[in-house]
Write a protein that holds these residues in place. Structure first.
Motif, PDB file in Angstrom:
ATOM      1  N   ILE A 187       0.884  -1.161   0.000  1.00  0.00           N
ATOM      2  CA  ILE A 187       0.000   0.000   0.000  1.00  0.00           C
ATOM      3  C   ILE A 187       0.917   1.205   0.000  1.00  0.00           C
ATOM      4  N   TYR A 188       0.784   2.053  -0.973  1.00  0.00           N
ATOM      5  CA  TYR A 188       1.656   3.214  -1.062  1.00  0.00           C
ATOM      6  C   TYR A 188       1.198   4.286  -0.088  1.00  0.00           C
ATOM      7  N   TYR A 189       2.042   4.575   0.882  1.00  0.00           N
ATOM      8  CA  TYR A 189       1.787   5.556   1.923  1.00  0.00           C
ATOM      9  C   TYR A 189       1.540   6.931   1.302  1.00  0.00           C
ATOM     10  N   GLY A 190       0.466   7.608   1.736  1.00  0.00           N
ATOM     11  CA  GLY A 190       0.158   8.950   1.256  1.00  0.00           C
ATOM     12  C   GLY A 190      -0.525   8.990  -0.100  1.00  0.00           C
ATOM     13  N   ASN A 191      -0.972   7.847  -0.591  1.00  0.00           N
ATOM     14  CA  ASN A 191      -1.657   7.759  -1.884  1.00  0.00           C
ATOM     15  C   ASN A 191      -2.908   6.906  -1.736  1.00  0.00           C
ATOM     16  N   ASP A 192      -3.902   7.158  -2.592  1.00  0.00           N
ATOM     17  CA  ASP A 192      -5.022   6.235  -2.677  1.00  0.00           C
ATOM     18  C   ASP A 192      -4.507   4.938  -3.290  1.00  0.00           C
ATOM     19  N   SER A 193      -5.038   3.816  -2.849  1.00  0.00           N
ATOM     20  CA  SER A 193      -4.672   2.515  -3.402  1.00  0.00           C
ATOM     21  C   SER A 193      -5.950   1.758  -3.732  1.00  0.00           C
ATOM     22  N   VAL A 224      -8.163   4.992   0.899  1.00  0.00           N
ATOM     23  CA  VAL A 224      -7.865   6.413   0.690  1.00  0.00           C
ATOM     24  C   VAL A 224      -6.572   6.835   1.366  1.00  0.00           C
ATOM     25  N   ASP A 225      -5.982   7.894   0.835  1.00  0.00           N
ATOM     26  CA  ASP A 225      -4.692   8.377   1.329  1.00  0.00           C
ATOM     27  C   ASP A 225      -4.742   8.935   2.742  1.00  0.00           C
ATOM     28  N   THR A 226      -5.938   9.129   3.277  1.00  0.00           N
ATOM     29  CA  THR A 226      -6.074   9.678   4.628  1.00  0.00           C
ATOM     30  C   THR A 226      -6.130   8.600   5.717  1.00  0.00           C
ATOM     31  N   ALA A 258       4.543   5.053   7.523  1.00  0.00           N
ATOM     32  CA  ALA A 258       5.500   4.627   6.513  1.00  0.00           C
ATOM     33  C   ALA A 258       6.329   3.458   7.051  1.00  0.00           C
ATOM     34  N   THR A 271     -11.414   1.373  -2.768  1.00  0.00           N
ATOM     35  CA  THR A 271     -10.277   2.286  -2.696  1.00  0.00           C
ATOM     36  C   THR A 271      -9.892   2.499  -1.243  1.00  0.00           C
TER      37      THR A 271
END
Length: 82
Positions: A8-14, A71-73, A78, A69
């Motif tokens: 899961i990419y931290y700070g991004n929607d996945s 979400v990035d929030t 990290a 999704t």
């Protein structure tokens, strides 16, 4: 237990996707299933920022594909394991 590693990419929607969901006995695609996911840290504490379990939506005419999704929030850290 499944030990596959997924990122899961931290700070991004996945986008989380389950594809080709089938009935194990008949082999038919499951296009009307209830599919949910929960995300917790290594201690089993649910991740903040979402209501778990999160429902995955069936993708019309997809033969067993469901998506949601993340979400990035979300309260992710990290380099942490979930």
């Amino acid at each position: 237990m499944n030990n596959d590693v997924h990122v899961i990419y931290y700070g991004n929607d996945s986008v989380l996707e389950v594809s080709g969901l089938r009935n194990e006995i008949s082999g038919a695609f499951l296009n009307s299933a209830t599919v949910t996911v929960s995300l917790a840290d290594e201690a089993g504490t649910p991740v903040g920022g979402a209501v778990w379990p999160l429902a995955l939506s069936y993708i019309t005419d997809s033969d067993g594909v469901y998506r949601a999704t993340l979400v990035d929030t979300l309260g992710l850290l990290a380099d942490a394991r979930y």
